[in-house]
Design an enzyme around this catalytic site. Structure first.
Site, PDB file in Angstrom:
ATOM      1  N   CYS A   2       0.833  -1.200   0.000  1.00 11.85           N
ATOM      2  CA  CYS A   2       0.000   0.000   0.000  1.00 11.85           C
ATOM      3  C   CYS A   2       0.866   1.247   0.000  1.00 11.85           C
ATOM      4  O   CYS A   2       2.059   1.201   0.270  1.00 11.85           O
ATOM      5  CB  CYS A   2      -0.896  -0.002   1.234  1.00 11.85           C
ATOM      6  SG  CYS A   2      -1.838  -1.526   1.445  1.00 11.85           S
ATOM      7  N   TRP A  76      -3.666  -1.877  -1.495  1.00 11.47           N
ATOM      8  CA  TRP A  76      -3.688  -3.139  -2.242  1.00 11.47           C
ATOM      9  C   TRP A  76      -4.135  -4.191  -1.238  1.00 11.47           C
ATOM     10  O   TRP A  76      -3.436  -4.470  -0.267  1.00 11.47           O
ATOM     11  CB  TRP A  76      -2.308  -3.461  -2.796  1.00 11.47           C
ATOM     12  CG  TRP A  76      -2.287  -4.635  -3.725  1.00 11.47           C
ATOM     13  CD1 TRP A  76      -2.559  -4.630  -5.060  1.00 11.47           C
ATOM     14  CD2 TRP A  76      -1.971  -5.989  -3.387  1.00 11.47           C
ATOM     15  NE1 TRP A  76      -2.426  -5.900  -5.586  1.00 11.47           N
ATOM     16  CE2 TRP A  76      -2.072  -6.755  -4.578  1.00 11.47           C
ATOM     17  CE3 TRP A  76      -1.613  -6.649  -2.217  1.00 11.47           C
ATOM     18  CZ2 TRP A  76      -1.834  -8.122  -4.622  1.00 11.47           C
ATOM     19  CZ3 TRP A  76      -1.376  -8.019  -2.242  1.00 11.47           C
ATOM     20  CH2 TRP A  76      -1.488  -8.733  -3.433  1.00 11.47           C
ATOM     21  N   GLY A 103       1.636  -3.633   4.716  1.00 10.08           N
ATOM     22  CA  GLY A 103       2.257  -4.880   5.138  1.00 10.08           C
ATOM     23  C   GLY A 103       1.234  -5.871   5.643  1.00 10.08           C
ATOM     24  O   GLY A 103       0.028  -5.746   5.406  1.00 10.08           O
ATOM     25  N   GLU A 485      10.301 -12.001 -20.723  1.00 10.43           N
ATOM     26  CA  GLU A 485       9.875 -10.643 -20.391  1.00 10.43           C
ATOM     27  C   GLU A 485       8.726 -10.195 -21.287  1.00 10.43           C
ATOM     28  O   GLU A 485       7.760  -9.583 -20.816  1.00 10.43           O
ATOM     29  CB  GLU A 485      11.071  -9.688 -20.528  1.00 10.43           C
ATOM     30  CG  GLU A 485      10.744  -8.199 -20.585  1.00 10.43           C
ATOM     31  CD  GLU A 485      10.142  -7.634 -19.311  1.00 10.43           C
ATOM     32  OE1 GLU A 485       9.742  -6.453 -19.342  1.00 10.43           O
ATOM     33  OE2 GLU A 485      10.045  -8.353 -18.298  1.00 10.43           O
ATOM     34  N   GLU A 492       0.576  -9.128 -17.849  1.00 10.52           N
ATOM     35  CA  GLU A 492       0.323  -8.112 -16.829  1.00 10.52           C
ATOM     36  C   GLU A 492      -0.728  -7.099 -17.257  1.00 10.52           C
ATOM     37  O   GLU A 492      -1.600  -6.737 -16.462  1.00 10.52           O
ATOM     38  CB  GLU A 492       1.621  -7.367 -16.507  1.00 10.52           C
ATOM     39  CG  GLU A 492       2.620  -8.143 -15.678  1.00 10.52           C
ATOM     40  CD  GLU A 492       3.853  -7.320 -15.381  1.00 10.52           C
ATOM     41  OE1 GLU A 492       4.211  -7.204 -14.197  1.00 10.52           O
ATOM     42  OE2 GLU A 492       4.470  -6.785 -16.335  1.00 10.52           O
ATOM     43  N   HIS A 508      10.303 -30.165 -27.719  1.00  9.19           N
ATOM     44  CA  HIS A 508      10.185 -31.015 -26.536  1.00  9.19           C
ATOM     45  C   HIS A 508       8.833 -30.858 -25.845  1.00  9.19           C
ATOM     46  O   HIS A 508       8.685 -31.254 -24.684  1.00  9.19           O
ATOM     47  CB  HIS A 508      11.317 -30.709 -25.558  1.00  9.19           C
ATOM     48  CG  HIS A 508      12.677 -31.024 -26.100  1.00  9.19           C
ATOM     49  ND1 HIS A 508      13.160 -32.311 -26.206  1.00  9.19           N
ATOM     50  CD2 HIS A 508      13.649 -30.212 -26.600  1.00  9.19           C
ATOM     51  CE1 HIS A 508      14.366 -32.284 -26.729  1.00  9.19           C
ATOM     52  NE2 HIS A 508      14.686 -31.024 -26.982  1.00  9.19           N
ATOM     53  N   LYS A 611       2.830  -2.010  -7.841  1.00  3.90           N
ATOM     54  CA  LYS A 611       4.196  -1.799  -8.315  1.00  3.90           C
ATOM     55  C   LYS A 611       5.228  -2.404  -7.373  1.00  3.90           C
ATOM     56  O   LYS A 611       6.170  -3.054  -7.801  1.00  3.90           O
ATOM     57  CB  LYS A 611       4.438  -0.298  -8.476  1.00  3.90           C
ATOM     58  CG  LYS A 611       5.814   0.074  -8.999  1.00  3.90           C
ATOM     59  CD  LYS A 611       5.936  -0.298 -10.452  1.00  3.90           C
ATOM     60  CE  LYS A 611       7.223   0.199 -11.058  1.00  3.90           C
ATOM     61  NZ  LYS A 611       7.380  -0.288 -12.444  1.00  3.90           N
TER      62      LYS A 611
END
Length: 616
Positions: A2, A76, A103, A485, A492, A508, A611
């Site tokens: 957050c 978040w 946290g 990447e 995302e 494979h 982020k």
């Protein structure tokens, strides 16, 4: 993960809090809230689920009374869904105490049971409200916010940054941190707290980095930092090297568009001041020659995009230093009892410097005697302070959740580190190092050429592919991590299936995924570097094309061998084989952004992500 901000001073706090939260919204955007102690000494609070704009609209329609002490939060969600009730701040002591938190408090259930037995009630599903109620109980006993705060935080386990204020003590905001970021902004007659310097950079560039298990109390006239036991501690001052305009869109359609455009500058800034007459000299590493001469193994630890940067760096570090390199996901590293010694160098990579998985891995490595070096973009962050050395990337603030310019800067920093170590160990001659330096210094203008030459083509390609449901990426050698990447970026921000493969793995198993119309990006290495490797990748193109795939090739200028087998060709300038990743990734960043825009999605703030991942 957050975002938190606190303010005390002579100015109305609400506007300062909201502006700070706008620059911290990359850390979480499920809900937001502010609390202000008004001029009558009364604490007012407003919080709303949704993005910050929802809270702004609510406050515009129903404003809080003005006050000069306040705290703000953008969330978040971890404990409890993104609802108005679960949003921060949380109140206690009959609404006179406000608390915000970043946290996870791991022992919240035990504490909540204790407080319920004592007759306290709870409104939310969060661990944060437990901390607020606990602090309220301690304050009722002492009527001293700092003393109560100290008593409360010693009961908490886990990772947390907490900010609190009480209407009985206006002009005071108290904060504490354990395994979670907190920085102090020093103003004239005013002071700030934030989870990132972005929270206050509009007002001051003078900052202090608060350490692990420390408490800070800010008033308009001063700052006091102590440890959890109450003892005074020294804090490390630093100056923020960018201004608030660097964290604004500046006319771009999105922060990601702005940051992709800044990739040439990010590489140039990472190189600046570290190359002199063809020799790499990194000032932050002065005095560490003996350390680098004595290492026999390097372990790179990171997560997500930073881990892919580490995979690229592995190729250069091993080739140039002849020291074996392993790349580990930070969240797996410390749980498998890795073999470490005093001759192991653990290199951590983190844009924010607060990535919890990586931070805990760094601490683990140090406890077991390894030397640690961090590659980081954020001044005053925890991981650099916990490491023996740091190489800052100087990419500037990166606000979009999906990392772009930080990625190319992280690769650049690893290349500088590799050349530095190679010089110290005498593995490469000065002439060879000078050749590599010339290549590095040319990268910014070559990235700019890719942006100028391919942006329109890629935007059109993305528009045509707006309904695509799956994209595959193939690469060999340094192209393999770039394929990873490219796939990650697409996942995302476009929310579609995407996978990156080492092209040799195709036969494979993954070739079973190929069906008519399946889009496949293929990163083709230069035929000048290795004709064999180039031909192998062209063979891979033929394999997927024969099964109906639609092939989009990223290849260097002048490579005509790919033309008969490609539906689309995206060109990059000529570069040495180890420098191609810095160019080849740019079209993939542009494509992910273009596809997200074509689908009408929020490029900067994708769902479920934040982020800075400050929980493990």
């Amino acid at each position: 993960m957050c975002g938190i901000v606190g303010y005390v001073g002579p100015r109305p706090s609400q506007g300062i809090l909201l502006a700070g939260l706008a620059r911290l919204e990359y850390r979480g955007y499920d809900s937001a809230g502010v609390a202000v102690i008004d001029e009558t000494g009364r604490l007012g609070m407003r919080k709303r689920a949704g993005k910050l704009s929802v809270l702004r609209d609510d406050l515009a329609e129903h404003p809080l009374a003005a006050g000069t002490t306040g705290i703000g939060h953008t969330r978040w969600a971890t404990h409890g869904g993104p609802t108005d009730v679960n949003a921060h701040p949380h109140l206690a002591d009959d609404g006179r105490l406000a608390v915000i938190h970043n946290g996870i408090i791991e022992n919240f259930a035990e504490l909540k049971a204790e407080l319920l037995r004592d007759g306290y009630e709870f409104r939310s599903e969060t661990d944060t409200e437990v901390a607020a109620v606990l602090l309220g109980r301690e304050y009722a006993a002492s009527h001293d916010l700092v003393a109560a705060f100290r008593q409360a935080v010693t009961r908490l386990e886990g990772a947390f940054t907490l900010l609190a204020m009480h209407q009985d003590q206006p002009g005071l905001v108290v904060g504490a941190r354990r395994n979670s970021p907190l920085v102090i902004g020093l103003g004239e007659g005013e002071n700030f707290l934030g989870s990132d310097v972005a929270a206050f950079v509009e007002h001051t560039r003078n900052a202090l980095a608060i350490g692990q298990d420390q408490i800070v109390a800010i008033t308009p006239g001063g700052v006091e930092v102590t440890d959890f036991a109450g003892g005074p501690v020294e804090v490390e001052p630093f100056e923020v090297t960018w201004d608030a305009s660097a964290a604004e869109k500046g006319g771009w359609s999105s922060f990601m568009a702005k940051e992709v455009s800044e990739e040439p500058e990010a590489v140039a800034n990472t190189l600046r001041g570290r190359i002199h007459d063809g020799v790499v000299a990194i000032p932050e590493l002065d005095g560490l020659d003996e350390l680098f001469a004595g290492i026999d193994r390097i372990v790179i630890i990171a997560a997500g995009t930073a881990a892919y940067a580490g995979l690229v760096g592995k190729y250069a570090i091993e080739q140039w230093t002849r020291v074996p390199v392993e790349v580990e996901l930070a969240h797996e590293f410390r749980y498998r009892d890795p073999v470490l010694s005093a001759s192991t160098l653990v290199v951590s990579i983190s844009q924010s410097g607060e990535t919890m998985d990586t931070l805990m891995a760094v601490k683990y490595a140090r406890e077991r005697g390894a030397k640690t070096l961090s590659i980081c973009n954020t001044q005053g962050a925890t991981i650099p302070r916990e490491s023996d050395a740091v190489v800052y990337t100087h990419a500037g603030p990166e606000v979009a959740v999906a990392s772009t310019k930080a990625f190319v800067a992280q690769i650049t920093a690893q290349y500088l580190l590799a050349l530095h170590i190679a010089h110290v160990r005498g593995v490469l001659s000065d002439a060879v190092i000078a050749q590599h330096v010339v290549e590095l210094e040319a990268i910014p203008r070559k990235i700019a050429r890719v942006l100028d030459g391919e942006s329109a083509h890629i935007a059109q390609l993305a528009h045509w592919m707006a309904d695509t449901r799956s994209v595959l990426f193939l690469g060999r050698h340094v192209g393999y991590p770039i394929a990873l990447e490219g796939a990650l970026k697409l996942k995302e921000i476009s929310y579609i299936h995407a996978e990156g493969f080492a092209a040799g793995e195709l036969k494979h198993g993954p070739i079973a995924l190929i069906e008519p119309g399946q889009p496949v990006f293929v990163l083709v290495p230069s035929p000048r570097a290795s004709a064999l490797l180039h031909d192998k990748v062209v063979s891979n193109i033929q394999e997927v094309r024969a099964r109906g795939a639609r092939v989009i090739v990223v290849a260097e200028e002048g490579d005509a061998a790919v033309l008969p087998f490609a539906d689309e060709v995206l060109r990059i300038p000529l570069a040495g084989p180890l420098f191609e990743p810095l160019l080849a990734v740019v079209p993939l960043h542009l494509f992910a952004m273009g596809l997200s825009e074509a689908k009408g999605l929020d490029v900067d703030q994708p769902r479920n992500l934040a982020k800075s991942v400050t929980v493990e």
